[in-house]
Design an enzyme around this catalytic site. Structure first.
Site, mmCIF file in Angstrom:
data_model
loop_
_atom_site.group_PDB
_atom_site.id
_atom_site.type_symbol
_atom_site.label_atom_id
_atom_site.label_comp_id
_atom_site.label_asym_id
_atom_site.label_seq_id
_atom_site.Cartn_x
_atom_site.Cartn_y
_atom_site.Cartn_z
ATOM 1 C CB SER A 135 -9.114 -10.373 5.147
ATOM 2 O OG SER A 135 -7.900 -10.708 5.782
ATOM 3 C CE1 TYR A 148 -9.763 -6.412 8.982
ATOM 4 C CE2 TYR A 148 -8.232 -8.257 9.103
ATOM 5 C CZ TYR A 148 -8.813 -7.223 8.387
ATOM 6 O OH TYR A 148 -8.451 -7.006 7.078
HETATM 7 O O1 NJP Z 1 -5.470 -0.172 4.643
HETATM 8 P P1 NJP Z 1 -5.522 1.430 4.728
HETATM 9 P P2 NJP Z 1 -5.376 -1.179 3.398
HETATM 10 N N1 NJP Z 1 -15.625 5.329 5.208
HETATM 11 O O2 NJP Z 1 -5.711 1.715 6.187
HETATM 12 C C1 NJP Z 1 -10.883 3.751 4.294
HETATM 13 C C2 NJP Z 1 -8.225 -5.104 3.663
HETATM 14 N N2 NJP Z 1 -7.066 -5.921 3.960
HETATM 15 O O3 NJP Z 1 -5.246 -0.498 2.123
HETATM 16 O O4 NJP Z 1 -11.817 7.186 5.231
HETATM 17 C C3 NJP Z 1 -14.893 5.403 4.085
HETATM 18 O O5 NJP Z 1 -4.394 2.052 3.995
HETATM 19 C C4 NJP Z 1 -9.713 4.646 4.625
HETATM 20 O O6 NJP Z 1 -9.983 5.966 4.168
HETATM 21 P P3 NJP Z 1 -10.331 7.221 5.127
HETATM 22 C C5 NJP Z 1 -8.615 -4.147 4.765
HETATM 23 O O7 NJP Z 1 -9.374 -4.753 5.779
HETATM 24 C C6 NJP Z 1 -5.849 -5.389 4.253
HETATM 25 O O8 NJP Z 1 -4.371 -2.196 3.792
HETATM 26 O O9 NJP Z 1 -9.836 8.393 4.353
HETATM 27 N N3 NJP Z 1 -13.651 4.918 3.988
HETATM 28 C C7 NJP Z 1 -8.602 4.036 3.791
HETATM 29 O O10 NJP Z 1 -8.575 4.602 2.504
HETATM 30 C C8 NJP Z 1 -9.427 -3.144 3.977
HETATM 31 O O11 NJP Z 1 -10.741 -3.592 3.791
HETATM 32 C C9 NJP Z 1 -4.776 -6.235 4.559
HETATM 33 O O12 NJP Z 1 -9.621 6.992 6.433
HETATM 34 C C10 NJP Z 1 -13.109 4.353 5.083
HETATM 35 C C11 NJP Z 1 -9.019 2.577 3.654
HETATM 36 O O13 NJP Z 1 -10.350 2.456 4.157
HETATM 37 C C12 NJP Z 1 -8.703 -3.100 2.637
HETATM 38 O O14 NJP Z 1 -7.948 -4.292 2.554
HETATM 39 C C13 NJP Z 1 -4.947 -7.593 4.549
HETATM 40 C C14 NJP Z 1 -13.807 4.242 6.282
HETATM 41 C C15 NJP Z 1 -8.125 1.678 4.460
HETATM 42 O O15 NJP Z 1 -6.861 1.776 3.929
HETATM 43 C C16 NJP Z 1 -7.772 -1.909 2.465
HETATM 44 O O16 NJP Z 1 -6.815 -1.884 3.507
HETATM 45 C C17 NJP Z 1 -6.188 -8.109 4.256
HETATM 46 C C18 NJP Z 1 -15.115 4.759 6.318
HETATM 47 N N4 NJP Z 1 -15.863 4.706 7.439
HETATM 48 C C19 NJP Z 1 -7.231 -7.274 3.949
HETATM 49 N N5 NJP Z 1 -13.000 3.634 7.207
HETATM 50 C C20 NJP Z 1 -3.430 -5.742 4.939
HETATM 51 N N6 NJP Z 1 -3.111 -4.472 4.759
HETATM 52 O O17 NJP Z 1 -2.606 -6.544 5.411
HETATM 53 C C21 NJP Z 1 -11.849 3.379 6.572
HETATM 54 O O18 NJP Z 1 -6.316 -9.423 4.269
HETATM 55 N N7 NJP Z 1 -11.903 3.803 5.307
#
Ligand code: NJP
Length: 244
Positions: A135, A148
């Site tokens: 990020s 974060y």
């Molecule tokens: O967010 P979201 P994004 N084990 O909440 C999964 C970074 N980022 O697509 O397990 C396995 O829709 C969760 O899946 P589930 C951010 O830090 C974002 O925006 O089913 N999976 C979901 O698919 C992240 O690294 C922004 O709940 C786990 C996914 O993670 C990445 O981009 C800006 C899990 C999160 O999807 C994707 O974020 C930036 C686990 N323990 C960086 N915990 C932004 N949106 O502004 C969570 O700079 N997940």
């Protein structure tokens, strides 16, 4: 068999868009996330569109589960470490240590678990790629970013260190650092469901990135010829200041 890309956190947002994009590029995609229904639905949809996709229910913070996942794969050429997220946006003095611990577990240890478990397969590929979704929060800081920012700095350092350690091996390491991306869930989780607070923060950037913008970036970076290593791409909305 076909070149295989593992995408963690493929149940929503950037991960789902990236899995879709890599499938369109011809990869067999393995969609991993905790919400099994979501990844299964997307994998089914992709297969119906003629793509090659499978779903796997996985918590990246669970080391034994990650090892079992790795053992279930017959190959891995690309690993996209995308699972992650933010909890809480309090100033350091008010932050909840439990939130910090959970952010460290998913954003840092999650990357470590998948990387360690899949490195043998990535080496065996002869042309492996590890992507770390960090990020802009992993490259600088801002007030209220706290846990974060600390966790994403960890992800950034893992990518940098791994790249040095793997130099000369057939596994390259690419870091993608997005700025503000409008995904359905990220902001909601971050602000504990307080949509007003989330909207106030997001109001500062006229046109945030879309998950598709990042998926296209990942796809471009991983499809460069194998002698090319894209170390770090910072992608931010034009309207977001570049000082973080
Ligand atoms: O967010 P979201 P994004 N084990 O909440 C999964 C970074 N980022 O697509 O397990 C396995 O829709 C969760 O899946 P589930 C951010 O830090 C974002 O925006 O089913 N999976 C979901 O698919 C992240 O690294 C922004 O709940 C786990 C996914 O993670 C990445 O981009 C800006 C899990 C999160 O999807 C994707 O974020 C930036 C686990 N323990 C960086 N915990 C932004 N949106 O502004 C969570 O700079 N997940």
């Amino acid at each position: 068999s076909r070149r295989t890309a593992v995408v963690t956190g493929a149940s929503s947002g950037i991960g789902a868009a990236t899995a879709r994009r890599l499938a369109a590029s011809g990869y067999r995609v393995v969609l991993a996330a905790r919400r099994a229904d979501r990844v299964e639905e997307l994998a089914t949809e992709l297969v119906e569109e003629g793509r090659d996709a499978v779903a796997y229910a996985l918590d990246v913070t669970d080391r034994a589960a990650v090892d079992a996942f790795a053992a279930s794969l017959d190959r891995c050429d690309v690993l996209v470490n995308n699972a992650g997220g933010a909890l809480g946006a309090d100033r350091v003095e008010a932050a909840d240590p439990a939130d910090w611990r959970r952010m460290y577990e998913v954003n840092v240890l999650g990357v470590l678990h998948l990387t360690q478990a899949l490195l043998p397969a990535l080496r065996a590929s002869g042309d492996g790629t590890i992507v770390v979704l960090s990020s802009t929060a992993g490259l600088a800081t801002y007030e209220g970013g706290g846990g974060y920012v600390a966790a994403k700095h960890g992800a950034h350092v893992i990518a940098e260190t791994l790249r040095l350690e793997l130099c000369g091996e057939p596994v390259r390491v690419i870091e993608i650092a997005p700025g503000m991306v409008k995904t359905e869930e990220f902001a909601k989780k971050r602000f504990g469901g307080d949509e007003e607070k989330a909207a106030a923060v997001y109001a500062g950037v006229a046109e945030p990135l879309t998950a598709q913008d990042i998926a296209d970036t990942v796809d471009w970076a991983v499809t460069r010829p194998s002698h090319v290593n894209i170390d770090l791409l910072v992608v931010r909305p034009r309207a977001q200041a570049s000082n973080y």
